[in-house]
Design an enzyme around this catalytic site. Structure first.
Site, mmCIF file in Angstrom:
data_model
loop_
_atom_site.group_PDB
_atom_site.id
_atom_site.type_symbol
_atom_site.label_atom_id
_atom_site.label_comp_id
_atom_site.label_asym_id
_atom_site.label_seq_id
_atom_site.Cartn_x
_atom_site.Cartn_y
_atom_site.Cartn_z
ATOM 1 C CB CYS A 87 13.440 8.286 -1.704
ATOM 2 S SG CYS A 87 14.406 7.161 -2.737
ATOM 3 C CB CYS A 119 12.458 4.780 -2.452
ATOM 4 S SG CYS A 119 13.976 4.881 -1.504
ATOM 5 C CB CYS A 153 -0.056 0.343 -6.598
ATOM 6 S SG CYS A 153 -0.984 -0.773 -7.692
ATOM 7 C CB CYS A 166 0.911 -3.179 -7.243
ATOM 8 S SG CYS A 166 1.002 -2.152 -8.720
#
Length: 349
Positions: free
Chosen positions: A169, A166, A50, A47
């Site tokens: 990131c 991510c 989530c 998800c």
């Protein structure tokens, strides 16, 4: 029952350093037993929402880590479907609060920020937990401050548009943090980030289609220029120095060129070699300093010359050593001032 709860929590703690308790069919009822207030996230690993909530939820767990009466927990309700079904979970993430003294769930539908969830649990449990804000030099942006910082015509701003889930990131975080720390003392050069998953309108406004996306907003162009250089600390520092007109090193210090003026460097060299015409050189240095943008700093050349005339050539070596000793005991601004002075002094050696 209390013993079982303690054993369940200890077992989880041994497996994970997280302050969010992982629940499954084996420990759910022993944790959600009515002995403590329990806030539970019912999630699915695939998800997207989530994943976005995950770092926020860790902050919530950290906030209540030392509160004995509250447990922050999560359960993979995709794998543990019986648990999800039992509590009417139909989507992910679903957040529920189980008050101490019972096992009846109350749906949470409030603000899903760390502050919002912590405030809710505090209100229900009568606690006073606080979100532990990480110390950071990176400026956090959101719709309330984006324009005032990024679109400020007097500031050059590098912005990372990121998403909490991510992987790339997350990998960039330590590098980006060091770059921000290196430039924290530069008022016109800002290193910032914005959660473009939570604040998608900002990402859409500047054409962000993937994470992380880095854009530079110089003083003369607030449309946002794509940053396509390398992503090492050295690459970022080199780019920002060029764009902002700064002279920072990767560790946040100043380069050997900081504070210096080429024409005054030449006068310093002439002064160090000359004897008879030193007064003329000092007068020339004073005149040249008045033509510089930073007159006060440029005037330091002539001040050093006068000190050498008064105290001898050893003044330079002694002063460089003195400034070096003091640099670690003063504010960042003062340390920068000392570094610039030292750079000038060394032109007389």
């Amino acid at each position: 029952m209390k013993l079982l709860l303690s054993l369940a929590l200890c077992l989880v703690a041994a497996v994970s350093a997280s302050n969010v308790v992982d629940l499954d069919k084996d420990n759910f009822d022993s944790v959600v037993s009515g002995d403590k207030h329990v806030f539970v996230e019912f999630y699915a690993p695939w998800c997207g929402h989530c994943k976005s909530l995950a770092p926020v939820y860790e902050q919530v767990g950290d906030a209540f880590a030392s509160v004995d009466d509250v447990v922050i927990a999560k359960v993979d309700a995709d794998s543990e479907r019986d648990i999800g079904s039992r509590f009417g979970v139909q989507g992910f993430p679903t957040l529920k609060f189980f008050a101490k003294g019972g096992t009846t769930a109350e749906d949470f539908s409030g603000d899903r920020s760390a502050d919002g969830i912590v405030a809710y649990v505090n209100g229900k449990a009568g606690t006073n937990a606080r979100v532990k804000k990480p110390v950071t030099a990176v400026v956090d942006l959101d719709p309330s401050n984006f324009d005032s910082i990024v679109l400020n015509a007097e500031k050059n701003v590098l912005v990372e548009f990121y998403a909490p889930w991510c992987g790339h990131c997350k990998a960039l975080v330590p590098v980006y943090e060091k770059v921000a720390a290196a430039f924290k003392n530069e008022k016109n050069c800002v290193v910032a980030k914005v959660d473009a998953d939570a604040h998608s309108s900002l990402g859409e406004k500047f054409g962000v289609s993937g994470f992380p996306t880095l854009k530079f907003f110089p003083t003369g162009n607030k449309d946002g220029e794509d940053y396509n250089d390398g992503r090492s600390e050295e690459d970022f520092v080199k780019f920002l120095n060029k764009q902002c007109g700064t002279q920072r090193t990767v560790d946040g210090g100043l380069t050997e060129e900081a504070g210096r003026v080429d024409a005054l460097d030449e006068l310093a060299a002439r002064f160090s070699k000359a004897e008879g015409d030193r007064e003329d050189i000092i007068a020339e240095a004073v005149k040249l300093a008045d033509q510089q943008e930073d007159i006060k700093l440029a005037s330091y050349y002539s001040k050093v010359m006068k000190k050498i005339v008064d105290k001898g050539a050893e003044y330079v070596t002694n002063e460089v050593a003195r400034l070096g000793r003091m640099s670690g005991q003063v504010s960042a601004n003062k340390a920068d001032e000392f570094a610039r002075r030292s750079n000038i002094l060394k032109q007389f050696l």
